[in-house]
Design an enzyme around this catalytic site. Structure first.
Site, PDB file in Angstrom:
ATOM      1  N   GLY A 358       0.766  -1.512   0.059  1.00 62.76           N
ATOM      2  CA  GLY A 358       0.301  -0.167   0.094  1.00 62.76           C
ATOM      3  C   GLY A 358       0.872   1.278  -0.093  1.00 62.76           C
ATOM      4  O   GLY A 358       0.256   2.723  -0.509  1.00 62.76           O
ATOM      5  N   GLY A 360       4.269   1.734  -1.638  1.00 59.56           N
ATOM      6  CA  GLY A 360       4.572   1.235  -2.730  1.00 59.56           C
ATOM      7  C   GLY A 360       5.292   0.296  -3.166  1.00 59.56           C
ATOM      8  O   GLY A 360       5.081  -0.645  -2.508  1.00 59.56           O
ATOM      9  N   GLU A 361       6.056   0.176  -4.043  1.00 56.82           N
ATOM     10  CA  GLU A 361       7.052  -0.878  -4.800  1.00 56.82           C
ATOM     11  C   GLU A 361       8.529  -1.277  -4.450  1.00 56.82           C
ATOM     12  O   GLU A 361       9.509  -0.058  -3.522  1.00 56.82           O
ATOM     13  CB  GLU A 361       7.130  -0.765  -6.189  1.00 56.82           C
ATOM     14  N   ASP A 472       1.926  -1.670  12.443  1.00 52.93           N
ATOM     15  CA  ASP A 472       1.076  -2.220  11.169  1.00 52.93           C
ATOM     16  C   ASP A 472       2.241  -3.577  10.925  1.00 52.93           C
ATOM     17  O   ASP A 472       2.751  -4.143   9.819  1.00 52.93           O
ATOM     18  CB  ASP A 472       1.901  -2.161   9.663  1.00 52.93           C
TER      19      ASP A 472
END
Length: 675
Positions: A358, A360-361, A472
């Protein structure tokens, strides 16, 4: 009578002596330059002698020219001489005109006539024309030094030597070269070089030999061309003229003869004196005045080139552009250049993409002197305050723990941040739990990973200079190194808190299924991380996601389902079937129950991470509680308000949580699909 006989003998002797003297005069000649030779030569066409050096010029680099230079007197070979013979040695030079290809060449000629008025220049070399070429009546032998490849004569190339009989179609030819006595092999030579070249033509015993060499080389041991020829068949009247012919067409060059020696006999051939030969003139290119139009065109070309180069520069500058501000100087040791990361990831090649979440790559890369890295491209929210953001990224990089994925540094460009971390070779934990193409982890491996993550969280909560809330925690954010040790990564929503600070939170962040119920009302605290870790323990032990809409509703919520299994006295039914029964029942049940304690919806009833470590290492027994205990096994915040003011006596009591508004650090290392 005796006196008459004596008179007759003397008469015969003097006649024979006169004949021998005349024969000796016709036996040969030599010209070391042609300064005194004009009377002995027949010149026509463009041929002339250049004074004072005595250089014989056959053509002057004008188009459609031909020139001839022959020894005036023919050589007569009497019929009693069974075979003709002669030898000649000359030095010539073919000088190209600056800026033009040369043509067409020089020929040494043996002919029954010196009348070439019907001949054509160009490829016919001033010897023949289209009608007479190949005619049986053409009494002609030529040794051509040809610098133009004429397809109609089957020329082998544009730098060759050939033997021509009655035709310009050579009966024998070879690319210009000479035999090196020193090296024992042929060396190429360029005819149209402007340098002097030696040519020997020897005819004896019906064998014609042609030898070539540069001026500095003695006569080679082997000829370039050799051909059996009967000259009597070509010249039946046995009266021969010897000389040179040269021609130009649209292709031009300067063609010179520097010296010439000739003899009827090879043994009597006189050697040329190179010191007496004239110098070869080499014309310089004319400096033509540049036209104004050409100047304008050149200037326009320069401007276009400058514009193109400027465009390339601006493109590359934009391509590698970074945002740098004065306040960033103190963080420069932690900053990577965008260009280095661009190259390290092979221009962010899709084949090197490790995952997409969510935030970025993530790409794999390799930096010199650093090694394998993971680079996450994060789109940053400018409202959060870039200065504080970078400060916390750098501070996050200062966190040192064996179970944290090391953050190496960052790069900043426009609205994008690139976060550089150490590469974890075995990827993320979720790949081994939920992706069937990966081998299932053993129970011992899973337990070690849970202990590693518990240790990392305890360090973040109590071991650093500030409290660090991860916010997270989930399987896809747990990385596995080469030895399958657990490393906590993805600080995409992490934040720092000073001990004792308390600032209200305006928004709840996290991943559905891992978010503690109180996030919507009280914000984040260390206990929200504990809740997420409790979900992770259940996830690892059961091999299931916390929320799975694809399965029946009674099993859809992992926390509730585990509690239901326990309520039915079959908690082991919740254990991952991929373990195949290869596990410690005591340990797995302990982890499941500890997961339920950590996911108690009453935040104050959750243990601290230090206590979790004691429980998971079995240094402390779990509190006495049941599936029906308050806040246990509830996966939704429905009962939160009714139970929040209550206190569970069955779980450790924890001091009230604090929640703070801090910069959230977008540091994500995700190797699977983010959820």
């Amino acid at each position: 009578m005796a006196s008459e006989r004596l008179h007759l003998i003397l008469l015969v002797f003097f006649n024979h002596l006169t004949f021998l003297l005349s024969q000796q005069e016709e036996a040969g000649f030599i010209y070391n330059g042609f300064g005194q030779a004009q009377a002995g030569l027949h010149l026509d066409g463009a041929a002339k002698i250049l004074f004072p050096d005595g250089l014989l010029q056959l053509t002057n680099a004008s188009t459609q020219q031909m020139g001839h230079a022959f020894f005036k007197k023919p050589f007569k070979f009497d019929s009693y001489e069974k075979k003709l013979s002669f030898s000649t040695h000359f030095v010539c030079a073919l000088v190209p005109k600056p800026g033009a290809d040369g043509g067409h060449g020089i020929a040494f000629v043996v002919s029954s006539s010196i009348d070439f008025t019907q001949a054509d220049p160009t490829q016919y070399l001033g010897l023949l024309n289209i009608s007479t070429n190949g005619s049986p009546s053409s009494q002609l032998l030529a040794i051509e030094l040809d610098t133009v490849e004429s397809a109609e004569f089957d020329d082998i190339d544009k730098n060759h030597v050939g033997i021509d009989i009655k035709s310009l179609n050579s009966v024998e030819s070879a690319s210009a070269s000479y035999f090196s006595n020193a090296k024992g092999k042929n060396q190429s030579i360029k005819l149209l070089s402007g340098d002097p070249i030696q040519i020997w033509v020897d005819y004896e015993g019906a064998l014609l030999n042609v030898t070539v060499a540069p001026l500095s080389i003695q006569k080679p041991n082997h000829p370039l061309l050799s051909r059996s020829i009967n000259l009597t068949d070509i010249f039946p009247d046995r009266k021969l003229f010897f000389g040179f012919s040269a021609a130009t067409g649209t292709l031009v060059s300067y063609q010179y003869i520097l010296g010439w020696s000739f003899s009827r006999s090879r043994m009597l051939l006189q050697s040329l004196d190179f010191s007496k030969l004239p110098q070869i003139p080499h014309p310089k290119a004319k400096q033509e005045q540049t036209s104004p139009l050409l100047i304008v065109l050149l200037m326009l070309l320069v401007l276009i080139m400058l514009a193109v180069l400027g465009g390339i520069y601006l493109y590359r500058r934009k391509k590698y552009a970074e945002v740098r501000e004065v306040w960033e100087k103190e963080y420069s040791p932690h900053r990577f250049s965008y260009k280095s990361l661009y190259k390290a990831t092979n221009r962010f090649d899709k084949d090197g993409r490790l995952g997409k979440g969510g935030f970025g790559e993530v790409y794999r890369g390799n930096l010199p002197h650093v090694g394998d890295i993971a680079v996450k491209r994060v789109c940053h929210d400018a409202k959060q305050g870039m200065k504080q953001f970078v400060a916390e990224v750098v501070t996050m990089g200062s966190l040192k723990h064996r179970n944290l994925v090391p953050l190496l540094g960052y790069c900043r460009r426009k609205g994008e941040l690139l976060l550089v971390s150490e590469y974890m070779s075995n990827g993320s934990l979720d790949q081994y739990l939920f992706h069937r193409e990966k081998p299932a982890l053993s129970w011992s491996q899973r337990l070690v990973i849970l202990k590693d993550i518990a240790s990392a969280l305890s360090y973040l909560h109590t071991g650093a200079n500030q409290v660090v809330l991860h916010r997270d925690i989930k399987a896809s954010n747990v990385m596995l190194d080469s030895e399958f040790n657990g490393r906590l990564g993805d600080f995409g929503m992490a934040r720092f808190e000073d001990y004792g600070d308390s600032v209200p939170v305006t928004a709840a962040v996290g991943t559905m299924g891992y978010m503690a119920p109180e996030l919507t009302t009280m914000g984040t605290s260390t206990r929200t991380d504990v809740y997420a870790f409790g979900v992770l323990m259940l996830e690892v032990t059961c091999g299931r996601r916390p929320l799975d809409p694809k399965i029946p509703s009674e099993k859809r919520h992992l926390i509730k389902w585990v509690c239901d299994c326990w309520r039915r006295d079959s908690i082991v039914d919740a254990i991952d079937t991929r373990l195949g029964g290869q596990y410690s029942v005591e340990e797995t049940v302990m982890v499941l129950k500890l997961g339920l304690i950590c996911t108690n919806i009453v935040a104050e009833s959750r243990p601290t991470m230090e206590q979790v470590i004691q429980y998971i290492n079995q240094n402390l027994p779990l509190p006495n509680f049941s599936p029906g205990s308050l806040g246990i096994g509830v996966s939704t915040p429905v009962l939160l308000e009714s139970v929040f003011n209550s206190r569970s006596s069955l779980a450790p009591s924890i001091s009230p949580p604090s929640s703070h508004n801090s910069m959230f650090v977008t540091h994500t290392i995700t190797y699977g699909d983010g959820r």
